[in-house]
Enzyme design. Structure first.
Site, PDB file in Angstrom:
ATOM      1  N   LYS A  72       0.910  -1.188  -0.166  1.00 29.94           N
ATOM      2  CA  LYS A  72       0.006   0.009  -0.072  1.00 29.94           C
ATOM      3  C   LYS A  72       0.765   1.356   0.007  1.00 29.94           C
ATOM      4  O   LYS A  72       0.475   2.194  -0.800  1.00 29.94           O
ATOM      5  CB  LYS A  72      -0.694   0.046   1.222  1.00 29.94           C
ATOM      6  CG  LYS A  72      -1.838  -1.245   1.561  1.00 29.94           C
ATOM      7  CD  LYS A  72      -2.904  -1.186   2.440  1.00 29.94           C
ATOM      8  CE  LYS A  72      -1.956  -1.338   3.956  1.00 29.94           C
ATOM      9  NZ  LYS A  72      -1.100  -2.578   4.174  1.00 29.94           N
ATOM     10  N   ARG A 125      -9.612   0.317   8.830  1.00 33.74           N
ATOM     11  CA  ARG A 125      -9.531  -1.091   9.158  1.00 33.74           C
ATOM     12  C   ARG A 125     -10.302  -1.909  10.048  1.00 33.74           C
ATOM     13  O   ARG A 125     -10.152  -2.892  10.199  1.00 33.74           O
ATOM     14  CB  ARG A 125      -8.018  -1.046   9.801  1.00 33.74           C
ATOM     15  CG  ARG A 125      -6.956  -1.050   9.205  1.00 33.74           C
ATOM     16  CD  ARG A 125      -5.723  -0.687  10.103  1.00 33.74           C
ATOM     17  NE  ARG A 125      -4.535  -1.537  10.061  1.00 33.74           N
ATOM     18  CZ  ARG A 125      -3.477  -1.031   9.285  1.00 33.74           C
ATOM     19  NH1 ARG A 125      -3.225  -0.061   8.774  1.00 33.74           N
ATOM     20  NH2 ARG A 125      -2.282  -1.791   9.265  1.00 33.74           N
ATOM     21  N   ARG A 136      11.918  -5.536   4.704  1.00 32.68           N
ATOM     22  CA  ARG A 136      11.769  -3.729   4.522  1.00 32.68           C
ATOM     23  C   ARG A 136      12.724  -2.958   5.419  1.00 32.68           C
ATOM     24  O   ARG A 136      12.940  -3.678   6.567  1.00 32.68           O
ATOM     25  CB  ARG A 136      10.339  -3.671   4.956  1.00 32.68           C
ATOM     26  CG  ARG A 136      10.285  -2.020   5.154  1.00 32.68           C
ATOM     27  CD  ARG A 136       8.617  -1.694   5.259  1.00 32.68           C
ATOM     28  NE  ARG A 136       8.008  -2.393   6.165  1.00 32.68           N
ATOM     29  CZ  ARG A 136       6.555  -2.245   6.254  1.00 32.68           C
ATOM     30  NH1 ARG A 136       6.056  -1.612   5.435  1.00 32.68           N
ATOM     31  NH2 ARG A 136       6.140  -3.017   7.186  1.00 32.68           N
ATOM     32  N   ARG A 176      11.776  -1.821  11.004  1.00 30.96           N
ATOM     33  CA  ARG A 176      10.499  -1.206  11.888  1.00 30.96           C
ATOM     34  C   ARG A 176      10.287  -2.384  13.171  1.00 30.96           C
ATOM     35  O   ARG A 176      10.450  -3.604  12.653  1.00 30.96           O
ATOM     36  CB  ARG A 176       9.304  -1.322  11.000  1.00 30.96           C
ATOM     37  CG  ARG A 176       8.788  -0.003  10.622  1.00 30.96           C
ATOM     38  CD  ARG A 176       7.506   0.200   9.434  1.00 30.96           C
ATOM     39  NE  ARG A 176       6.418  -0.523   9.995  1.00 30.96           N
ATOM     40  CZ  ARG A 176       5.352  -0.613   9.309  1.00 30.96           C
ATOM     41  NH1 ARG A 176       5.113   0.279   8.368  1.00 30.96           N
ATOM     42  NH2 ARG A 176       4.381  -1.296   9.972  1.00 30.96           N
ATOM     43  N   ARG A 185       0.112  -9.272  12.963  1.00 29.00           N
ATOM     44  CA  ARG A 185      -0.650  -8.414  12.513  1.00 29.00           C
ATOM     45  C   ARG A 185      -1.395  -9.000  11.313  1.00 29.00           C
ATOM     46  O   ARG A 185      -2.481  -8.558  11.060  1.00 29.00           O
ATOM     47  CB  ARG A 185       0.521  -7.534  11.707  1.00 29.00           C
ATOM     48  CG  ARG A 185       1.024  -6.343  12.654  1.00 29.00           C
ATOM     49  CD  ARG A 185       2.572  -5.680  12.116  1.00 29.00           C
ATOM     50  NE  ARG A 185       2.317  -5.197  10.980  1.00 29.00           N
ATOM     51  CZ  ARG A 185       3.529  -5.048  10.215  1.00 29.00           C
ATOM     52  NH1 ARG A 185       4.363  -5.416  10.490  1.00 29.00           N
ATOM     53  NH2 ARG A 185       3.141  -4.323   9.000  1.00 29.00           N
TER      54      ARG A 185
HETATM   55  P1  AP5 Z   1       4.721  -1.510   2.000  1.00 29.98           P
HETATM   56  O1  AP5 Z   1       4.360  -0.649   0.946  1.00 29.98           O
HETATM   57  O2  AP5 Z   1       5.421  -0.861   2.974  1.00 29.98           O
HETATM   58  O3  AP5 Z   1       3.586  -2.423   2.521  1.00 29.98           O
HETATM   59  P2  AP5 Z   1       2.172  -2.140   3.151  1.00 29.98           P
HETATM   60  O4  AP5 Z   1       1.093  -2.708   2.586  1.00 29.98           O
HETATM   61  O5  AP5 Z   1       2.433  -0.579   3.341  1.00 29.98           O
HETATM   62  O6  AP5 Z   1       2.537  -2.479   4.526  1.00 29.98           O
HETATM   63  P3  AP5 Z   1       2.640  -2.008   6.086  1.00 29.98           P
HETATM   64  O7  AP5 Z   1       3.411  -3.117   6.895  1.00 29.98           O
HETATM   65  O8  AP5 Z   1       3.060  -0.633   6.090  1.00 29.98           O
HETATM   66  O9  AP5 Z   1       1.055  -1.929   6.207  1.00 29.98           O
HETATM   67  P4  AP5 Z   1       0.680  -1.960   7.774  1.00 29.98           P
HETATM   68  O10 AP5 Z   1      -0.851  -2.169   7.238  1.00 29.98           O
HETATM   69  O11 AP5 Z   1       0.726  -3.177   8.650  1.00 29.98           O
HETATM   70  O12 AP5 Z   1       1.252  -1.038   8.360  1.00 29.98           O
HETATM   71  P5  AP5 Z   1       0.913   0.461   8.721  1.00 29.98           P
HETATM   72  O13 AP5 Z   1       2.070   1.283   8.950  1.00 29.98           O
HETATM   73  O14 AP5 Z   1      -0.517   0.985   7.953  1.00 29.98           O
HETATM   74  O15 AP5 Z   1       6.020  -2.739   1.415  1.00 29.98           O
HETATM   75  C1  AP5 Z   1       6.455  -3.670   2.151  1.00 29.98           C
HETATM   76  C2  AP5 Z   1       7.847  -3.905   1.919  1.00 29.98           C
HETATM   77  O16 AP5 Z   1       7.694  -4.577   0.605  1.00 29.98           O
HETATM   78  C3  AP5 Z   1       8.815  -2.671   1.231  1.00 29.98           C
HETATM   79  O17 AP5 Z   1       9.942  -3.263   1.709  1.00 29.98           O
HETATM   80  C4  AP5 Z   1       8.758  -2.707   0.071  1.00 29.98           C
HETATM   81  O18 AP5 Z   1       9.957  -1.934  -0.607  1.00 29.98           O
HETATM   82  C5  AP5 Z   1       8.402  -3.961  -0.620  1.00 29.98           C
HETATM   83  N1  AP5 Z   1       7.438  -4.085  -1.680  1.00 29.98           N
HETATM   84  C6  AP5 Z   1       6.064  -3.243  -1.687  1.00 29.98           C
HETATM   85  N2  AP5 Z   1       5.433  -3.235  -2.758  1.00 29.98           N
HETATM   86  C7  AP5 Z   1       6.509  -4.029  -3.686  1.00 29.98           C
HETATM   87  C8  AP5 Z   1       6.194  -4.708  -4.744  1.00 29.98           C
HETATM   88  N3  AP5 Z   1       5.240  -4.449  -5.682  1.00 29.98           N
HETATM   89  N4  AP5 Z   1       7.337  -5.436  -5.278  1.00 29.98           N
HETATM   90  C9  AP5 Z   1       8.104  -5.675  -4.521  1.00 29.98           C
HETATM   91  N5  AP5 Z   1       8.319  -5.233  -3.370  1.00 29.98           N
HETATM   92  C10 AP5 Z   1       7.490  -4.455  -3.018  1.00 29.98           C
HETATM   93  O19 AP5 Z   1       0.246   0.072  10.439  1.00 29.98           O
HETATM   94  C11 AP5 Z   1       1.160  -0.094  11.452  1.00 29.98           C
HETATM   95  C12 AP5 Z   1       0.621  -0.182  12.733  1.00 29.98           C
HETATM   96  O20 AP5 Z   1      -0.131   0.950  13.066  1.00 29.98           O
HETATM   97  C13 AP5 Z   1      -0.771  -1.090  12.501  1.00 29.98           C
HETATM   98  O21 AP5 Z   1      -0.101  -2.644  12.836  1.00 29.98           O
HETATM   99  C14 AP5 Z   1      -1.618  -0.688  13.954  1.00 29.98           C
HETATM  100  O22 AP5 Z   1      -0.997  -1.109  14.908  1.00 29.98           O
HETATM  101  C15 AP5 Z   1      -1.275   0.704  13.495  1.00 29.98           C
HETATM  102  N6  AP5 Z   1      -2.459   1.342  12.662  1.00 29.98           N
HETATM  103  C16 AP5 Z   1      -2.256   1.773  11.330  1.00 29.98           C
HETATM  104  N7  AP5 Z   1      -3.244   2.460  10.911  1.00 29.98           N
HETATM  105  C17 AP5 Z   1      -4.286   2.061  11.696  1.00 29.98           C
HETATM  106  C18 AP5 Z   1      -5.771   2.171  11.774  1.00 29.98           C
HETATM  107  N8  AP5 Z   1      -6.428   2.605  10.776  1.00 29.98           N
HETATM  108  N9  AP5 Z   1      -6.660   1.408  12.670  1.00 29.98           N
HETATM  109  C19 AP5 Z   1      -5.796   0.912  13.807  1.00 29.98           C
HETATM  110  N10 AP5 Z   1      -4.510   0.893  13.948  1.00 29.98           N
HETATM  111  C20 AP5 Z   1      -3.779   1.026  12.853  1.00 29.98           C
END
Ligand code: AP5
Length: 220
Positions: A14, A89, A128, A161, A172
């Protein structure tokens, strides 16, 4: 005014897709994960409330998330078009999003569901690396920096991270399937969900999302 959501499991890509789409399509990128990490880094009250949940791989309570999101929407210029990443979410967050968008007269046009198999998610998350200074996103195999441990963009230090350990990733992914997957049915019923296979490379994925948005008239 319009809004889109990038929905998908941790590691679906994402954030990586959002970085590439944002400028091409003129959206304001709203990542609740990035906002929470910034609040933790700045040691704000909200960051202190959220930190433990994030470290355990649990969802931060809806009331904290809504304070964050409402703050962003309130301060955004009236012509802003939003791309939500990692939000909503839960059903509660989705209900509240409907309310705040309706108040602004903003239409939720598309929910892009980035779908990838579990082994791809795990491989992406464990590899990552993020720049401590500018937040740029790398992967030790898929998107490696030119110099290991150093950001290509600003020369900052790359780090892993704390929630990207295998144990926290497992929790997660479980939380995602229990709390967030239900949103797929909600948005399918509403006729706004578009599924995109996100197991391809980052540039190809961004191009596919943009072409889905263009075909639907949301990225002109
Ligand atoms: P990346 O693009 O970073 O993946 P992502 O889908 O954004 O994954 P996240 O881990 O950031 O999602 P998440 O939803 O768990 O975390 P968030 O920060 O929102 O890609 C990952 C890796 O793969 C990178 O190294 C990238 O380079 C590589 N990659 C990506 N796309 C690729 C491709 N197409 N091809 C090859 N490689 C690729 O949330 C973190 C925490 O915050 C949650 O666990 C929760 O505690 C809290 N939180 C956040 N939002 C909420 C909410 N709305 N409600 C409640 N808690 C929340």
């Amino acid at each position: 005014m319009k809004a889109i959501i990038l929905l998908g499991a941790p590691g679906a890509g994402k954030g990586t897709a959002a970085e590439r789409i944002r400028d091409a399509a003129g959206f304001m990128h709203v990542s609740t994960g990035d906002m929470l990490r910034e609040a933790v880094k700045q040691s704000t009250i909200l960051g202190g409330e959220a930190e433990g949940y994030m470290h355990r791989g649990e969802l931060v309570p809806d009331k904290i998330i809504m304070r964050l999101v409402e703050g962003v929407l309130k301060d955004a210029p009236s012509h802003s078009e939003f791309m939500f990443d990692g939000f909503p979410r839960t059903i509660g967050q989705a209900d509240l999003l409907d309310e705040v968008l309706a108040k602004r007269g903003t239409k939720l046009e598309h929910v892009i569901f980035l779908d990838a198999p579990q082994r791809v998610l795990m491989q992406r998350l464990t590899g990552r690396r993020i720049c401590r200074a500018c937040g740029a996103n790398f992967h030790i195999n898929n998107l490696p920096p030119r110099q290991p441990g150093i950001c290509d963009r600003c020369g900052g230090e790359l780090y892993q991270r704390p929630d990207d350990s295998e144990a926290t990733i497992a929790s997660r992914l479980q939380v995602y399937s229990q709390m967030t997957e239900g949103l797929i049915a909600r948005y399918t019923q509403r006729g706004v969900l578009r599924r995109v296979d996100s197991s391809c490379g980052a540039d190809q994925l961004a191009a596919e999302v943009l072409s889905v948005l263009k075909a639907a008239g949301a990225a002109d």
